[in-house]
Design a protein around this motif. Structure first.
Motif, PDB file in Angstrom:
ATOM      1  N   LEU A 130       3.498  14.328  -8.598  1.00 43.51           N
ATOM      2  CA  LEU A 130       4.536  15.074  -8.656  1.00 43.51           C
ATOM      3  C   LEU A 130       5.156  15.289 -10.289  1.00 43.51           C
ATOM      4  O   LEU A 130       5.322  16.522 -10.793  1.00 43.51           O
ATOM      5  N   GLU A 131       5.274  14.201 -10.970  1.00 42.53           N
ATOM      6  CA  GLU A 131       5.855  14.507 -12.309  1.00 42.53           C
ATOM      7  C   GLU A 131       4.627  14.888 -13.299  1.00 42.53           C
ATOM      8  O   GLU A 131       5.011  15.867 -14.133  1.00 42.53           O
ATOM      9  N   GLU A 132       3.454  14.866 -12.709  1.00 45.60           N
ATOM     10  CA  GLU A 132       2.414  15.437 -13.696  1.00 45.60           C
ATOM     11  C   GLU A 132       2.321  17.034 -13.430  1.00 45.60           C
ATOM     12  O   GLU A 132       2.231  17.677 -14.119  1.00 45.60           O
ATOM     13  N   ALA A 133       2.646  17.191 -11.900  1.00 44.97           N
ATOM     14  CA  ALA A 133       2.581  18.771 -11.777  1.00 44.97           C
ATOM     15  C   ALA A 133       3.832  19.369 -12.271  1.00 44.97           C
ATOM     16  O   ALA A 133       3.552  20.567 -12.559  1.00 44.97           O
ATOM     17  N   ASP A 134       5.150  18.685 -12.263  1.00 39.19           N
ATOM     18  CA  ASP A 134       6.108  19.396 -12.906  1.00 39.19           C
ATOM     19  C   ASP A 134       5.758  19.520 -14.339  1.00 39.19           C
ATOM     20  O   ASP A 134       6.268  20.524 -14.875  1.00 39.19           O
ATOM     21  N   ILE A 135       5.217  18.592 -15.010  1.00 39.11           N
ATOM     22  CA  ILE A 135       4.773  18.782 -16.552  1.00 39.11           C
ATOM     23  C   ILE A 135       3.998  19.795 -16.674  1.00 39.11           C
ATOM     24  O   ILE A 135       4.036  20.732 -17.574  1.00 39.11           O
ATOM     25  N   HIS A 168       0.867  -1.339  -0.015  1.00 40.81           N
ATOM     26  CA  HIS A 168      -0.135  -0.058  -0.148  1.00 40.81           C
ATOM     27  C   HIS A 168       0.969   1.336   0.032  1.00 40.81           C
ATOM     28  O   HIS A 168       0.703   2.346  -0.771  1.00 40.81           O
ATOM     29  N   SER A 169       1.969   1.277   0.801  1.00 38.32           N
ATOM     30  CA  SER A 169       2.724   2.503   1.195  1.00 38.32           C
ATOM     31  C   SER A 169       3.667   2.626  -0.710  1.00 38.32           C
ATOM     32  O   SER A 169       3.739   3.826  -0.929  1.00 38.32           O
ATOM     33  N   GLU A 170       3.795   1.421  -1.155  1.00 39.63           N
ATOM     34  CA  GLU A 170       4.350   1.521  -2.328  1.00 39.63           C
ATOM     35  C   GLU A 170       3.633   2.229  -3.632  1.00 39.63           C
ATOM     36  O   GLU A 170       4.038   2.883  -4.267  1.00 39.63           O
ATOM     37  N   LYS A 171       2.426   1.639  -3.409  1.00 41.64           N
ATOM     38  CA  LYS A 171       1.500   2.067  -4.368  1.00 41.64           C
ATOM     39  C   LYS A 171       1.144   3.573  -4.019  1.00 41.64           C
ATOM     40  O   LYS A 171       1.103   4.229  -5.182  1.00 41.64           O
ATOM     41  N   GLU A 172       1.003   4.035  -2.876  1.00 45.57           N
ATOM     42  CA  GLU A 172       0.969   5.500  -2.441  1.00 45.57           C
ATOM     43  C   GLU A 172       1.956   6.296  -2.895  1.00 45.57           C
ATOM     44  O   GLU A 172       1.854   7.423  -3.345  1.00 45.57           O
ATOM     45  N   LEU A 173       3.245   5.689  -2.617  1.00 41.06           N
ATOM     46  CA  LEU A 173       4.529   6.472  -3.202  1.00 41.06           C
ATOM     47  C   LEU A 173       4.636   6.753  -4.735  1.00 41.06           C
ATOM     48  O   LEU A 173       4.885   7.770  -5.193  1.00 41.06           O
ATOM     49  N   ASP A 174       4.094   5.484  -5.282  1.00 42.72           N
ATOM     50  CA  ASP A 174       3.863   5.680  -6.879  1.00 42.72           C
ATOM     51  C   ASP A 174       3.169   6.845  -7.132  1.00 42.72           C
ATOM     52  O   ASP A 174       3.194   7.433  -8.022  1.00 42.72           O
ATOM     53  N   ASN A 175       1.959   6.445  -6.665  1.00 45.78           N
ATOM     54  CA  ASN A 175       0.885   7.602  -6.957  1.00 45.78           C
ATOM     55  C   ASN A 175       1.291   9.176  -6.733  1.00 45.78           C
ATOM     56  O   ASN A 175       0.946   9.927  -7.675  1.00 45.78           O
ATOM     57  N   TYR A 176       2.147   9.252  -5.577  1.00 43.58           N
ATOM     58  CA  TYR A 176       2.498  10.608  -5.124  1.00 43.58           C
ATOM     59  C   TYR A 176       3.745  11.061  -6.142  1.00 43.58           C
ATOM     60  O   TYR A 176       3.849  12.260  -6.785  1.00 43.58           O
ATOM     61  N   LYS A 177       4.748   9.888  -6.565  1.00 42.54           N
ATOM     62  CA  LYS A 177       5.507  10.333  -7.590  1.00 42.54           C
ATOM     63  C   LYS A 177       4.951  10.620  -8.964  1.00 42.54           C
ATOM     64  O   LYS A 177       5.290  11.769  -9.728  1.00 42.54           O
ATOM     65  N   ALA A 178       4.009  10.061  -9.466  1.00 39.82           N
ATOM     66  CA  ALA A 178       3.138  10.283 -10.679  1.00 39.82           C
ATOM     67  C   ALA A 178       2.388  11.549 -10.666  1.00 39.82           C
ATOM     68  O   ALA A 178       2.588  12.483 -11.233  1.00 39.82           O
TER      69      ALA A 178
END
Length: 379
Positions: free
Chosen positions: A127-132, A115-125
């Motif tokens: 952040l990447e979307e926000a950067d784009i 669950h934490s890895e999934k949440e971390l992937d969601n947060y990374k995605a």
């Protein structure tokens, strides 16, 4: 047992005084605290285990525990046990409970980790979307500032119509709509591809019953190769992202330089326009000065011609003319003096004449008629 040991440590001496060893008492108290902590942890573990079990399984476990205890206690089978004593657990049951709780906690940790890895992937995605999105916003801001904002800030282009701004915004909206449509089409293609892969996966799972260990080893080896390639592609992707960031930074710096150069070009263009107007004005002034110079040359030639034809009179003639001029000036001054005297006498005569006429009862006569009556008009 510890309480019994603690009680037996107090021994009475011959005179009735109690002798206790303080060090042993402190040690026993510490052991008791540790024992209580271990018991509390064990109780907590049992409570968690019981809370995870169904009521039916709890009753069955208690019955099996009582039966096992009765079977394992020789010489006491005929004795009746209390309900509290029947619910005690053996070491094997405690060990089983601890193993099951350890297994459950391990599974909980795995689930929490996933669950934490999934949440971390969601947060990374995210952040990447926000950067784009931030990069797109900066790009749109630079384009709008270059096309519209700079023209609006310029004092010479304040007459920009609102239609141009609206047209610019409409073009951007159309471009975004086209991009959204393309992304929808791409998403539909990816969904179709996902369904196809799911169908293939189901077919492979159905056929997986007939696979051998060798097939699994081959699939494992292929999976390792694919993971290596995926790691390489991820590294390349990170390098490309870093390169894109550097390129974007260089592009922004070059855009800033272009803006400064464009501003300098506009300043130079305005300076050139002013200097062109000044040059036209100087040319007009030069033409006007040329005309005046031509006129002055004509006048100069005329004066030179007159100067060439000029003849200086004789000295004696000049002296005679000068003396006659002086005599005439003297006579003019004398006549002016006589006129002043005559005017003064005329005024006195006019005053006396007016007085006489007033005394005789007649009106005063104007100056010219009074002068005729007084006989002074010809004077």
């Amino acid at each position: 047992m510890l309480l019994f040991t603690l009680a037996t440590m107090a021994e009475t001496t011959g005179d009735g005084q109690i002798y206790t060893d303080k060090k042993q008492l402190v040690k026993l108290v510490e052991d008791l605290k540790r024992y209580n902590a271990a018991q509390q942890a064990e109780i907590d573990m049992f409570e968690r285990y019981i809370s995870r079990q169904d009521p039916q399984t709890q009753s069955e476990s208690f019955e099996t525990a009582s039966q096992v205890e009765m079977a394992t206690s020789p010489g006491r089978r005929t004795k009746v046990r209390s309900p509290e004593r029947q619910q005690l657990l053996t070491l094997e049951q405690k060990c089983d409970i601890a193993k099951s709780m350890h297994k459950q906690m391990t599974e909980d940790l795995k689930r929490a980790k996933k669950h934490s890895e999934k949440e971390l992937d969601n947060y990374k995605a995210t952040l990447e979307e926000a950067d784009i999105h931030l990069a797109e916003v900066k790009k749109e801001y630079c384009q709008f500032d270059r096309d519209i904002g700079k023209a609006l800030r310029d004092k010479k282009c304040m007459t920009m119509s609102a239609e141009k701004v609206i047209r610019y915004i409409e073009n951007k909206v159309k471009a975004k709509e086209n991009l959204v449509e393309k992304l929808h089409q791409k998403n539909a293609g990816l969904l179709a591809y996902k369904k196809k892969l799911q169908i293939q996966l189901k077919q492979q799972e159905e056929m997986g019953e007939g696979l051998t260990a060798l097939d699994f080893e081959q699939l494992k080896f292929g999976n390792m190769k694919c993971r290596k390639r995926l790691d390489e592609q991820n590294l390349k992707h990170m390098e490309l992202k870093l390169l894109a960031g550097k390129t974007l930074h260089v592009l922004n710096s070059e855009k800033e330089k272009l803006q400064t150069l464009t501003h300098e070009s506009d300043v130079l263009s305005s300076d050139i326009a002013l200097r062109t107007k000044l040059l036209v004005k100087i040319e007009e002034e030069t033409k006007q000065a040329e005309k005046e110079r031509n006129k002055a040359e004509v006048l100069n030639r005329k004066l030179r011609g007159q100067l060439a034809d000029f003849q200086v009179p004789h000295v004696l003639q000049y002296i005679k003319v000068k003396e006659s001029h002086i005599q005439l000036q003297k006579s003019v001054r004398e006549w002016e003096r006589k006129v002043e005297i005559a005017e003064m006498s005329l005024k006195t005569y006019m005053k006396s004449w007016d007085k006489l006429r007033i005394a005789a009862g007649a009106r005063p006569i104007p100056g010219r008629l009074a002068a005729i009556d007084a006989g002074l008009y010809g004077f």
